[in-house]
Design an enzyme around this catalytic site. Structure first.
Site, PDB file in Angstrom:
ATOM      1  N   ASP A 330      78.465   5.921 165.418  1.00 51.34           N
ATOM      2  CA  ASP A 330      78.854   5.153 164.482  1.00 51.34           C
ATOM      3  C   ASP A 330      79.259   6.242 163.516  1.00 51.34           C
ATOM      4  O   ASP A 330      78.293   7.138 162.624  1.00 51.34           O
ATOM      5  CB  ASP A 330      78.503   3.725 164.443  1.00 51.34           C
ATOM      6  CG  ASP A 330      79.136   3.286 163.193  1.00 51.34           C
ATOM      7  OD1 ASP A 330      80.035   2.842 163.708  1.00 51.34           O
ATOM      8  OD2 ASP A 330      78.687   3.449 161.766  1.00 51.34           O
ATOM      9  N   GLU A 359      82.408   8.819 166.244  1.00 48.93           N
ATOM     10  CA  GLU A 359      83.573   8.172 165.576  1.00 48.93           C
ATOM     11  C   GLU A 359      83.883   8.879 164.476  1.00 48.93           C
ATOM     12  O   GLU A 359      83.390   8.308 163.743  1.00 48.93           O
ATOM     13  CB  GLU A 359      82.721   6.374 165.045  1.00 48.93           C
ATOM     14  CG  GLU A 359      84.020   5.956 164.928  1.00 48.93           C
ATOM     15  CD  GLU A 359      84.014   4.850 163.973  1.00 48.93           C
ATOM     16  OE1 GLU A 359      84.304   3.856 163.599  1.00 48.93           O
ATOM     17  OE2 GLU A 359      82.354   4.376 162.930  1.00 48.93           O
TER      18      GLU A 359
END
Length: 616
Positions: A330, A359
């Site tokens: 993330d 990400e």
């Protein structure tokens, strides 16, 4: 008198013995480790009341205690051990404070045979993204766990917990296998013991523990084993940039430099472009990278070597313990570049075929390419990150299938134009491609739009035949719709049929609408055809600029090829096939979508929004 004195002395000694009883150790992280890892160093973090003044020793003869690190906070000790000569064993870590002695048994386990040969996800896979709390409730008994801060389930509240869990996912592995996906990516499953919003999982409060409302560590390992048995890989979501404010490491910080801005909330600007911007000020870089997402998500300082080691080890622990095939990291560009590069390298040194996708939510291919391994734009720095997320392509796909296509712009020309710029990437096949995910509007923003299946069919064909590693968001196969403008909670709606008592069970064909079944069958056909298809997984890509709105491209591997023709207009189009002869080796081919023979003469006619997927 003498006898009375002896009794009193004995009682005093007994009382003294009680006062020097062992300290209570609240956390040992990690709880165990393995012998024969390629990196022989082990960090063990100990957390307990006033333990830092302890003299530390270990009982093992073949493990060397290299370093004992005290922190500002007396409740922590960090041990570094050398396991290069270690065999599987249980030994004691002893903390001694005067006459007080605390003994902590610690196990070094035997690795599974071939543990380092984990097969990572790649362009031969299709990932199916699941938010565990919203997919299926397989065990209602763990919906509410006594003592956890968010102690209720309310399916009518978009931001509340709904009760989905690991058992619910395990119960539907056959559904996923039948659909044709080859990997499942789970939004974070680690403990999120937060007061609110804990359902999404992105505020971790214990990096080594599955959230008990989803299940146990053992249940997660079982899920991975069951997925593997059905030919599917498992990708685990991790977050190194920040944790939850209820994490013990923040509530009782080892030292203030474990968190950015010394543990004080400073809001990030979200401008991670500063990492690659040659003109960015030092101030802008620091606020963007060291700033916090929210006050409830303290920003970890990965420049602290103990923080870095803690995070790196936690990821390796899950790979070794559960046998996962990949990690989705993330907010990758929000963390320290050098530490994240070191992490990627460390993981691949232990597991050479393992894959990590970061990400990288940036608005251009140039900015995203900076984050891919061996990027010339980042040189001499190297992220060591094999896979990055292609957000700009997602934006183009969400527009391309609604617009009319000309020979110069709009519609499918967006896709041609964007892919023609792949020169900026070191490895376009290792881009994660997707129509939507848990942070964006769904591909269909409302139920009315789902009536247009042409949009859906063209998007799926392109997603599943172009370069990259495709990802599908749960529910896309049954036309689930949501607009981000109405809140993130609605992007993450419950899968209908995942809960006892749901009015419709869309896991079952008989309970889906005719339109849903058409969409499901279409995706299933493509996914099952793509599974094990080396032409799509490994083939080169050659494409043509749209002609009369028709976009054509070829995937070729060895002497086999797949050619796609797609009409980007609402009216029938006939094109001259002369320019395409180099990708049309035969006078006819089978259309994968209809299983019919297509003659390839001088011209080809495609109906409104028509598609051909031809196999040679």
């Amino acid at each position: 008198m003498k006898r009375t004195f002896l009794v009193m002395t004995l009682l005093a000694l007994l009382g003294l013995q009680h006062t020097v009883s062992a300290a209570i150790i609240k956390k040992v992280a990690p709880a165990f480790w393995w012998a024969d890892m390629k990196n022989p160093e082990l960090q063990v973090l100990l957390y307990g009341d006033h333990i830092s003044s302890s003299d530390v020793s270990i009982s093992s003869k073949d493990i060397m205690l290299k370093e004992v690190v005290k922190q500002e906070n007396p409740n922590y000790l960090i041990l570094y051990m050398d396991l290069s000569e270690a065999v599987p064993q249980t030994f004691n870590i002893t903390l001694k404070q005067g006459k007080k002695q605390t003994v902590i048994p610690y196990e070094i386990k035997q690795r599974r045979a071939g543990a380092s040969n984990v097969e990572g996800f790649n362009s031969g896979d299709v990932l199916y993204l699941i938010m565990p709390d919203r997919f299926s409730n397989g065990n209602p008994e763990n919906d509410v766990v006594p003592g956890m801060l968010e102690a209720k389930v309310d399916r009518n509240e978009p931001f509340a917990r709904h009760g989905g869990d690991l058992t619910g996912i395990e119960n539907h592995l056959d559904y996923l296998s039948d659909l044709g996906v080859t990997a499942i990516w789970l939004n974070p499953i680690q403990e999120n013991d937060m007061k609110e919003g804990s359902y999404h999982g992105y505020a971790i409060t214990d990096y080594y523990q599955v959230d008990r409302r989803l299940g146990s560590n053992e249940e997660f390992r079982k899920l991975v084993d069951q997925a593997h048995a059905k030919g599917m890989k498992v990708v685990m979501d991790m977050i190194f940039n920040h944790c939850g404010s209820e994490n013990y490491l923040f509530k009782d910080m080892p030292s203030k430099d474990w968190f950015n801005f010394k543990g004080n909330y400073v809001q990030t600007t979200f401008q991670t472009v500063t990492q690659s911007d040659p003109y960015a000020s030092d101030y802008a870089k620091k606020i963007a990278i060291d700033g916090w997402f929210t006050e409830s998500m303290p920003d970890l300082n990965q420049r602290n070597r103990h923080v870095a080691n803690y995070l790196i080890q936690s990821s390796i622990w899950w790979i070794e313990y559960a046998g996962i095939n990949g990690i989705r990291q993330d907010t990758h560009p929000y963390a320290d570049f050098d530490m994240m590069a070191h992490w990627c390298k460390a993981v691949n040194e232990e597991y050479p075929d393992f894959n990590i996708v970061g990400e990288t939510w940036l608005n251009s291919n140039v900015l995203i390419s900076y984050w891919q391994k061996d990027s010339k734009l980042a040189y001499p720095k190297n992220s060591n990150l094999r896979t990055v997320m292609d957000f700009p392509l997602m934006e183009h796909m969400n527009k391309a299938f609604d617009e009319e296509t000309t020979d110069w712009n709009g519609g499918l020309f967006r896709l041609y134009d964007y892919l023609s710029q792949d020169i900026v990437y070191t490895d376009p096949e290792n881009l994660l491609t997707f129509l939507d995910n848990h942070d964006t509007s769904r591909f269909y923003r409302n139920d009315e739009d789902t009536k247009n299946l042409n949009r859906y069919k063209q998007a799926l064909v392109f997603l599943l035949t172009t370069r990259g590693i495709p990802q599908i968001y749960y529910g896309t196969e049954i036309l689930m719709a949501a607009d981000k403008a109405n809140g993130d909670g609605l992007l993450r709606c419950d899968f209908p049929g995942g809960w006892n008592g749901d009015p419709r069970d869309c896991f079952q064909e008989t309970n889906r609408t005719p339109l849903q079944n058409e969409a499901f069958a279409y995706m299933q056909k493509l996914l099952q055809w793509r599974k094990g298809n080396e032409v799509i997984a490994k083939g080169t890509l050659k494409h043509y600029a749209p002609n009369k709105g028709v976009y054509a491209y070829e995937r070729k591997y060895g002497n086999k090829s797949v050619v796609v023709f797609m009409n980007g207009n609402d009216k029938e189009q006939t094109i001259d096939l002369t320019p395409y002869q180099e990708i049309l080796p035969m006078a006819s081919a089978k259309d994968v979508l209809t299983n019919t023979k297509v003659d390839l003469g001088k011209e080809l006619t495609l109906g409104s929004r028509g598609i051909l997927v031809l196999e040679f």
